[in-house]
Design a protein around this motif. Structure first.
Motif, PDB file in Angstrom:
ATOM      1  N   ASP A  41     -29.380  29.020  82.978  1.00  0.00           N
ATOM      2  CA  ASP A  41     -29.164  30.464  82.959  1.00  0.00           C
ATOM      3  C   ASP A  41     -27.680  30.789  83.109  1.00  0.00           C
ATOM      4  OD1 ASP A  41     -30.627  33.081  82.924  1.00  0.00           O
ATOM      5  OD2 ASP A  41     -29.565  33.351  84.827  1.00  0.00           O
ATOM      6  N   LEU A  42     -26.999  30.082  83.994  1.00  0.00           N
ATOM      7  CA  LEU A  42     -25.571  30.318  84.196  1.00  0.00           C
ATOM      8  C   LEU A  42     -24.770  29.914  82.963  1.00  0.00           C
ATOM      9  CD1 LEU A  42     -25.219  29.040  87.873  1.00  0.00           C
ATOM     10  CD2 LEU A  42     -25.140  31.417  87.100  1.00  0.00           C
ATOM     11  N   ALA A  43     -25.173  28.825  82.328  1.00  0.00           N
ATOM     12  CA  ALA A  43     -24.486  28.385  81.105  1.00  0.00           C
ATOM     13  C   ALA A  43     -24.624  29.446  80.014  1.00  0.00           C
ATOM     14  CB  ALA A  43     -25.060  27.053  80.636  1.00  0.00           C
ATOM     15  N   ALA A  44     -25.820  30.036  79.906  1.00  0.00           N
ATOM     16  CA  ALA A  44     -26.044  31.092  78.917  1.00  0.00           C
ATOM     17  C   ALA A  44     -25.233  32.334  79.246  1.00  0.00           C
ATOM     18  CB  ALA A  44     -27.531  31.436  78.858  1.00  0.00           C
ATOM     19  N   LEU A  45     -25.104  32.647  80.536  1.00  0.00           N
ATOM     20  CA  LEU A  45     -24.326  33.813  80.963  1.00  0.00           C
ATOM     21  C   LEU A  45     -22.851  33.636  80.609  1.00  0.00           C
ATOM     22  CD1 LEU A  45     -24.600  36.521  82.579  1.00  0.00           C
ATOM     23  CD2 LEU A  45     -23.926  35.225  84.601  1.00  0.00           C
ATOM     24  N   LEU A  46     -22.313  32.462  80.894  1.00  0.00           N
ATOM     25  CA  LEU A  46     -20.921  32.188  80.545  1.00  0.00           C
ATOM     26  C   LEU A  46     -20.719  32.242  79.033  1.00  0.00           C
ATOM     27  CD1 LEU A  46     -20.039  29.250  82.974  1.00  0.00           C
ATOM     28  CD2 LEU A  46     -19.084  31.558  82.999  1.00  0.00           C
ATOM     29  N   ASP A  47     -21.660  31.681  78.306  1.00  0.00           N
ATOM     30  CA  ASP A  47     -21.558  31.672  76.852  1.00  0.00           C
ATOM     31  C   ASP A  47     -21.525  33.091  76.293  1.00  0.00           C
ATOM     32  OD1 ASP A  47     -21.619  29.994  74.366  1.00  0.00           O
ATOM     33  OD2 ASP A  47     -23.402  31.201  74.000  1.00  0.00           O
ATOM     34  N   GLN A  48     -22.347  33.963  76.864  1.00  0.00           N
ATOM     35  CA  GLN A  48     -22.424  35.344  76.385  1.00  0.00           C
ATOM     36  C   GLN A  48     -21.124  36.101  76.596  1.00  0.00           C
ATOM     37  OE1 GLN A  48     -25.656  37.602  78.086  1.00  0.00           O
ATOM     38  NE2 GLN A  48     -24.957  39.522  77.191  1.00  0.00           N
ATOM     39  N   TYR A  49     -20.505  35.903  77.765  1.00  0.00           N
ATOM     40  CA  TYR A  49     -19.340  36.718  78.114  1.00  0.00           C
ATOM     41  C   TYR A  49     -17.995  36.013  77.907  1.00  0.00           C
ATOM     42  CZ  TYR A  49     -22.605  40.055  80.105  1.00  0.00           C
ATOM     43  OH  TYR A  49     -23.621  40.985  80.262  1.00  0.00           O
ATOM     44  N   GLU A  50     -18.018  34.721  77.613  1.00  0.00           N
ATOM     45  CA  GLU A  50     -16.760  33.988  77.502  1.00  0.00           C
ATOM     46  C   GLU A  50     -16.450  33.433  76.113  1.00  0.00           C
ATOM     47  OE1 GLU A  50     -14.219  33.265  79.523  1.00  0.00           O
ATOM     48  OE2 GLU A  50     -14.938  34.092  81.419  1.00  0.00           O
ATOM     49  N   LYS A  51     -17.487  33.153  75.313  1.00  0.00           N
ATOM     50  CA  LYS A  51     -17.259  32.369  74.103  1.00  0.00           C
ATOM     51  C   LYS A  51     -16.299  33.036  73.111  1.00  0.00           C
ATOM     52  CE  LYS A  51     -21.424  33.962  71.648  1.00  0.00           C
ATOM     53  NZ  LYS A  51     -22.696  33.509  71.013  1.00  0.00           N
ATOM     54  N   HIS A  52     -16.161  34.364  73.172  1.00  0.00           N
ATOM     55  CA  HIS A  52     -15.272  35.060  72.243  1.00  0.00           C
ATOM     56  C   HIS A  52     -13.831  35.134  72.756  1.00  0.00           C
ATOM     57  CE1 HIS A  52     -16.426  38.092  75.213  1.00  0.00           C
ATOM     58  NE2 HIS A  52     -15.327  38.739  74.883  1.00  0.00           N
ATOM     59  N   ARG A  53     -13.608  34.657  73.992  1.00  0.00           N
ATOM     60  CA  ARG A  53     -12.269  34.753  74.589  1.00  0.00           C
ATOM     61  C   ARG A  53     -11.384  33.575  74.154  1.00  0.00           C
ATOM     62  NH1 ARG A  53     -12.708  38.781  78.397  1.00  0.00           N
ATOM     63  NH2 ARG A  53     -14.866  39.229  79.041  1.00  0.00           N
ATOM     64  N   LYS A  54     -10.088  33.798  74.160  1.00  0.00           N
ATOM     65  CA  LYS A  54      -9.139  32.788  73.700  1.00  0.00           C
ATOM     66  C   LYS A  54      -9.205  31.535  74.553  1.00  0.00           C
ATOM     67  CE  LYS A  54      -4.285  32.158  72.449  1.00  0.00           C
ATOM     68  NZ  LYS A  54      -2.935  32.795  72.386  1.00  0.00           N
TER      69      LYS A  54
END
Length: 205
Positions: free
Chosen positions: A119-132
């Motif tokens: 769940d935490l991995a999915a949360l990070l992916d949702q809010y971080e993957k578009h960041r530089k």
């Protein structure tokens, strides 16, 4: 939540989109007869046996212990809201408040250690993957993750009922509606401008 018929939202796809866009909510349970609440980020999950909200809180937060004795919990989500002056109406009336709100009821249960990590991995992916410089689960050191995981508890809520309200001046005339949107756009408040944007999307004129 009391919802007059004209403001009730019954389109589940619309509600799901709202929950994804306004994912920071308030979880309410009771402890020894007293309501307690925690403000948390949630994720919407669809599983074979039903729809869920997932989240996590600090281990030191006593609220997660209420899951053992609580049959039903409430998660509340708030969208944009704004004061509506009756001076914007063609005829005399009283002021009101426009808002979007969703209440989600469900049964809680704790996540296993592996489920929490997923769940935490999915949360990070949702809010971080578009960041530089994205901070993703796989970029964090195992030592840090092991330390931090000891300080939180994961949970999921199996959704049993959803109540959703869009109070957006649907009961006003076309002229009033247009005038409300224009006046909200002219306000200096960011919340008022956001409400005007929502209202324009909901009614094309």
């Amino acid at each position: 939540m009391y919802i007059p018929k004209q403001f009730k939202v019954t389109d589940f796809d619309e509600v799901r989109e709202f929950l994804q866009q306004h994912a920071f909510g308030t979880l309410v349970t009771t402890r020894k007869g007293r309501p307690i609440a925690t403000h948390l980020p949630f994720q919407f999950a669809k599983e074979q046996e039903g729809d869920y909200l997932t989240g996590h809180m600090a281990y030191g937060n006593p609220q997660w212990r209420t899951f053992e004795t609580t049959e039903e919990v409430l998660a509340m989500f708030q969208g944009p809201h704004a004061y509506i002056s009756s001076s914007w109406y063609e005829q005399e009336n009283v002021p009101t408040w426009n808002y979007q709100s969703v209440h989600v009821y469900g049964t809680p249960q704790l996540l296993s250690g592996q489920e929490l990590q997923q769940d935490l991995a999915a949360l990070l992916d949702q809010y971080e993957k578009h960041r530089k410089h994205a901070v993703l689960w796989e970029t964090l050191s195992p030592e840090l993750l092991e330390k931090e995981l000891k300080g939180i508890v994961g949970f999921k809520i199996r959704i049993t009922e959803i109540l959703a309200a869009n109070k957006l001046s649907q009961n006003r005339s076309e002229a009033d509606y247009r005038n409300i949107v224009q006046n909200l756009q002219a306000e200096e408040s960011a919340a008022s401008v956001e409400m005007a944007h929502v209202m324009k999307k909901k009614r094309v004129y």
